[in-house]
Every structure is written in C-alpha cells, then in structure tokens.
Design a protein around this motif. Structure first.
Motif: not given
Length: 298
Positions: A227-242
């Motif tokens: 979760s931490r790496l995903f948000k750092e790379k894409f600027g959104l949490s996995p849920h927000q990205f979905q």
C-alpha cells in the motif's frame, strides 16, 4: 514551500515553450561576467569542465551535467578546463505575446532599467516544479540528442519550427522531471515490475472489486508495504486507483456507448444504479445525469 499537486498539474497543462535562441556553443577559457537573464537557459555540458557561480553557490560542471539558469538569478561563468562544448537554449516556458521583445540579457540586475526588469519571467520551473540549477540524472544522453535536434531545427527555422520546438522542449522537460523523480524514488525501482503488474491487474479487472490482499499477494509484498509503495508511485491508494478506473470507464460508456445507467453500473462492477450514482458523485462532484448533460451542453 512546495507547490500543491493542483498547482503542478495546472502549470503542466499550460506549458507552451518558445525558444528564443539555440546555439551549439564551443569555447576555450569560458568566462562570462555577472549577469541575470529574463528567461530560462538550459545548457548541457558535452565536453570539458565548467566552473560557475549562481548567487552565493559555486558549482563545477562535468560532461553530462545539465545547467538550468532561472529568470532574474545572478550568475557568472568563472572559468573552464579544456575546450567546453555547451549546446544550450534560451526559452520561455509559457506562451507570451511579448516573446519577440525579450532579448538575451548580459547585465546585472543593478544595471537593468526598470523597463528591462519588468521583462523578467516568473520562475515556474523552480518554484512550482522544483527543478534545481544543476541537474545530474541518468539517461542524460537522450536530453543531449533532443537538444542538438532542437539547435539544428532552430538554425533552419522553417514553417513547422514553432510546433517542433514546443514538442522538443516539452520532451526535454519531461525527461528532467522523470529523471529527478527516479532519483528520489530509487527504492521503487526494486518493485517496478510488480507494481506495474498490480496496476495492470486493476485496469483489466475494473468491473469487480480487487482486494488489497489480492494485490499485495500478486506483488509478493505485505499489505502495508504494498500500500505504501503503490501510493508513493502512483499518488493514489489502490482503492482510489480502482475507483478512478471505474469512473473513467463509466464516463466513456455514458458518452460514447449511450447505455442506460443501470447497464453501466453493472458493467463497472456496482450492484445497483444507486450505489454507482453515489460513488460517481463522490468522485466527480456531480451525478451521472448531470455529467451527461454537462458534456452534451444541455
């Protein structure tokens, strides 16, 4: 103070560079007395060693270093070792009607008239995008190639130059930004492949809820670490990205598919049109019907 993400996006949207001068400059014993410039100068040191002062800081440039001189910032070239090859450009980052009236300046600020001082452009690249004066990044050879292509086009300046120069400067700025970001997030490179796999999985399965546990297992990481790496790379949490993926798909169906909202809700993975409408309004600030009316100009 760092610029807000909205300020960064707005600047990136507005950028329309114009090149004032492009020159493949080569010199032995390079020196330049203290001055300011009204625009930006971007210089790539291809060969030699260059010593300079920017305000109170001394710098030594070596081949592969990139110098970005900002509007209104005093600097001087103190000296060099060997013959310096310095392809460089002067440019504005935003389109401006007064572009043709702005010269390349060689005076200090104290020597400039009031009228000349008013020509100093705002420093968007430094204050908003955070680009430093001296830039050292991997892959700088591509920036040199684009710079030389730009200089070659500038020497000829055919009818299509105005379009080509904008695209080349934007490409150079993109490489600078992504190169600096890669340095700041070097630890992400260890998980680049797995993070991309997770994103592709979300995109491919936009019509169902993908759990955090499922994604972290796919990436072979703990839920917290993923979760931490995903948000750092894409600027959104996995849920927000979905959610964003679902809403973008839904907008496409609403405008181009002309399906019913019930069918669209089912297509993007919502159990009812009510649940879809509520999620859409939270994400977009308007209901699906309001979005359709706004898009169609009704």
């Amino acid at each position: 103070m760092a610029a807000t993400p909205d300020a960064v996006r707005e600047l990136l949207r507005q950028m329309s560079p114009n090149v004032r001068r492009a020159w493949n400059h080569r010199a032995v014993g390079m020196q330049l007395k203290p001055r300011i410039i009204f625009d930006y100068e971007l210089l790539y040191l291809e060969k030699g060693e260059l010593r300079l002062r920017i305000e109170d800081l001394l710098h030594t440039l070596v081949p592969g270093d990139i110098l970005l001189l900002k509007p209104g910032v005093e600097h001087e070239f103190i000296g060099s070792s060997g013959e310096c090859w310095m392809p460089h450009i002067h440019f504005d980052v935003l389109d401006d009607a007064s572009f043709e009236d702005v010269p390349v300046n060689f005076k200090t600020r104290a020597e400039c008239s009031e009228a000349e001082a008013r020509l100093i452009r705002p420093d968007h690249l430094g204050s908003v995008l955070g680009l430093p004066d001296v830039i050292r990044i991997g892959g700088h050879g591509e920036i040199h190639r684009l710079l030389m292509k730009l200089i070659h086009a500038y020497d000829r300046r055919d009818a299509a130059f105005i379009v080509l120069q904008k695209s080349l400067v934007l490409h150079i700025l993109h490489l600078l930004l992504t190169g600096l970001e890669a340095q700041h997030k070097a630890h992400l490179s260890l998980h680049e492949k797995t993070l991309e796999q997770a994103v592709n999985f979300i995109v491919d399965h936009y019509n169902r809820t993908v759990s955090l546990e499922e994604l972290s297992k796919l990436a072979c990481l703990s839920v917290f670490h993923f979760s931490r790496l995903f948000k750092e790379k894409f600027g959104l949490s996995p849920h927000q990205f979905q959610i964003r993926q679902r809403m973008e798909k839904a907008k496409g169906f609403m405008i181009y598919g002309r399906r019913s909202l019930t069918a669209i809700a089912e297509e993007v993975g919502y159990g009812s049109v009510y649940a879809f409408s509520k999620a859409f309004k939270q994400a977009e600030g308007m209901s699906p019907r309001q979005y359709i009316r706004a898009y169609l100009g009704e």
